[in-house]
Design a protein around this motif. Structure first.
Motif, PDB file in Angstrom:
ATOM      1  N   ASP A 112      81.951  30.767  32.401  1.00  0.00           N
ATOM      2  CA  ASP A 112      81.916  30.369  33.816  1.00  0.00           C
ATOM      3  C   ASP A 112      83.105  29.478  34.192  1.00  0.00           C
ATOM      4  O   ASP A 112      83.016  28.709  35.126  1.00  0.00           O
ATOM      5  N   ALA A 121      77.305  33.749  35.779  1.00  0.00           N
ATOM      6  CA  ALA A 121      77.775  34.006  34.419  1.00  0.00           C
ATOM      7  C   ALA A 121      76.579  34.241  33.515  1.00  0.00           C
ATOM      8  O   ALA A 121      76.639  35.004  32.549  1.00  0.00           O
ATOM      9  N   ASP A 164      74.886  27.031  35.985  1.00  0.00           N
ATOM     10  CA  ASP A 164      75.367  28.312  35.458  1.00  0.00           C
ATOM     11  C   ASP A 164      76.222  28.123  34.214  1.00  0.00           C
ATOM     12  O   ASP A 164      76.027  28.803  33.208  1.00  0.00           O
ATOM     13  N   HIS A 190      82.562  35.247  35.879  1.00  0.00           N
ATOM     14  CA  HIS A 190      82.140  36.122  36.984  1.00  0.00           C
ATOM     15  C   HIS A 190      82.852  35.761  38.286  1.00  0.00           C
ATOM     16  O   HIS A 190      82.390  36.160  39.354  1.00  0.00           O
ATOM     17  N   HIS A 191      83.952  35.010  38.206  1.00  0.00           N
ATOM     18  CA  HIS A 191      84.652  34.618  39.433  1.00  0.00           C
ATOM     19  C   HIS A 191      85.688  35.666  39.845  1.00  0.00           C
ATOM     20  O   HIS A 191      86.453  36.145  39.008  1.00  0.00           O
ATOM     21  N   ASP A 222      73.093  29.529  40.811  1.00  0.00           N
ATOM     22  CA  ASP A 222      74.263  30.176  41.413  1.00  0.00           C
ATOM     23  C   ASP A 222      73.898  31.071  42.610  1.00  0.00           C
ATOM     24  O   ASP A 222      74.783  31.578  43.298  1.00  0.00           O
TER      25      ASP A 222
HETATM   26 MN   LIG Z   1      78.885  30.483  37.977  1.00  0.00          MN
END
Ligand SMILES: [Mn+2]
Length: 316
Positions: free
Chosen positions: A81, A126, A29, A106-107, A156
């Motif tokens: 990411d 991401a 990712d 995207h966390h 992912d």
């Molecule tokens: Mn990721």
């Protein structure tokens, strides 16, 4: 500062001489996002380069195939990411950690270390966000870019199997295949092909598998010696981490790995009954609901005891 999607796109539109940072122990990712973005920026006539703290495993070599390397002084720095600053790895963090202009992530656990951050916690990867960014930049997605982005989507989501998959994930995957993403080859490389050494590592891991909490928790330990005995690097762990969760009845699967400098890394995978990022946050880590990580400044045995004690007392 948290920003809107359009602002992130605008910043990239204006930028030039761009350095793209990816997270340590790079996965599909972060690398897929980074190289897709790099290809798109170059297509716009900008200069862009990518940096990783660690060596990039050879299975990802198609991501940067045909990209020419450029040397320039970076004027704009974007991370992809990378949920928090320490995940850049020590040498990259020391050099660039305090001057990152934009973070695209995207966390759920994303920290706001960059000047501006665009984060979509509901995005499975991401790469999904990067796809939308590239389209918004007005760049047409070619087959190389599509393969980079598809790599992040599939890795992912465990080949589109995890609960983080949304309708958008599949819609974007469909568009990427239409753009020429080499989907079946990518899935073969990422999920089917294993080296003899990584199969031997799996064998050693099955031998030391331990069960706790009446079969609800499974733990695999990996030492540096196991990696060197099998002739593999730490990227072989990608195939180890899902093993514990494959066992019927296991809600929390843990992989404990000896790192350099006496540290121990812990990867946690959970079923829908438990929150991996919450478990890891208790030890200063983070991640997603079903997959998280944290680090201990202790031996493998001590780290294992700490996390098992916590899970036994507080979680299960
Ligand atoms: Mn990721």
């Amino acid at each position: 500062m948290k920003i809107e999607f359009s602002r992130a796109v605008e910043k990239l539109k204006k930028a030039d001489n761009i350095l793209i940072l990816t997270h340590r122990n790079p996965d599909g990712d972060t690398l897929g996002s980074g190289f897709a973005l790099m290809r798109a920026l170059k297509k716009m006539g900008k200069k862009a380069k990518l940096l990783n703290n660690d060596e990039i495993p050879s299975k990802y070599s198609y991501l940067y195939k045909g990209i020419s390397e450029e040397d320039f002084t970076e004027e704009f720095i974007v991370s992809v990411d990378v949920a928090e600053i320490k995940l850049l790895g020590d040498s990259v963090r020391e050099k660039y950690g305090d001057r990152i202009d934009l973070s695209i992530d995207h966390h759920e656990s994303s920290r706001f270390y960059a000047e501006e951050t665009y984060v979509e916690p509901d995005s499975a990867s991401a790469c999904e966000i990067i796809y939308l960014v590239i389209k918004a930049l007005g760049v047409s997605v070619d087959s190389d870019m599509a393969s980079c982005i598809y790599t992040g989507l599939t890795t992912d989501t465990g080949c589109f199997k995890y609960s983080n998959v949304t309708p958008r994930t599949h819609l974007i995957a469909a568009e990427l295949i239409a753009c020429g993403a080499n989907h079946s080859k990518i899935n073969e490389i990422m999920f089917d092909t294993k080296t003899f050494g990584s199969i031997m590592l799996e064998k050693l891991c099955y031998e030391n598998l331990e069960m706790f909490c009446e079969g609800k928790v499974a733990v695999i330990s990996v030492t540096k010696k196991m990696l060197s005995d099998c002739g593999v690097d730490k990227s072989a762990l990608d195939a180890i981490k899902p093993i514990t969760r494959q066992i019927e009845g296991v809600g929390i699967g843990i992989t404990v790995k000896e790192e350099d400098n006496g540290k121990t890394g812990v990867s946690v995978r959970t079923s829908e009954d438990y929150d991996a990022s919450l478990i890891c946050a208790n030890f200063g880590g983070g991640g997603h609901i079903r997959a998280g990580g944290c680090e201990f400044s202790t031996t493998v045995e001590e780290a294992k005891k700490k996390i098992i004690d916590y899970i036994t007392e507080e979680i299960i």
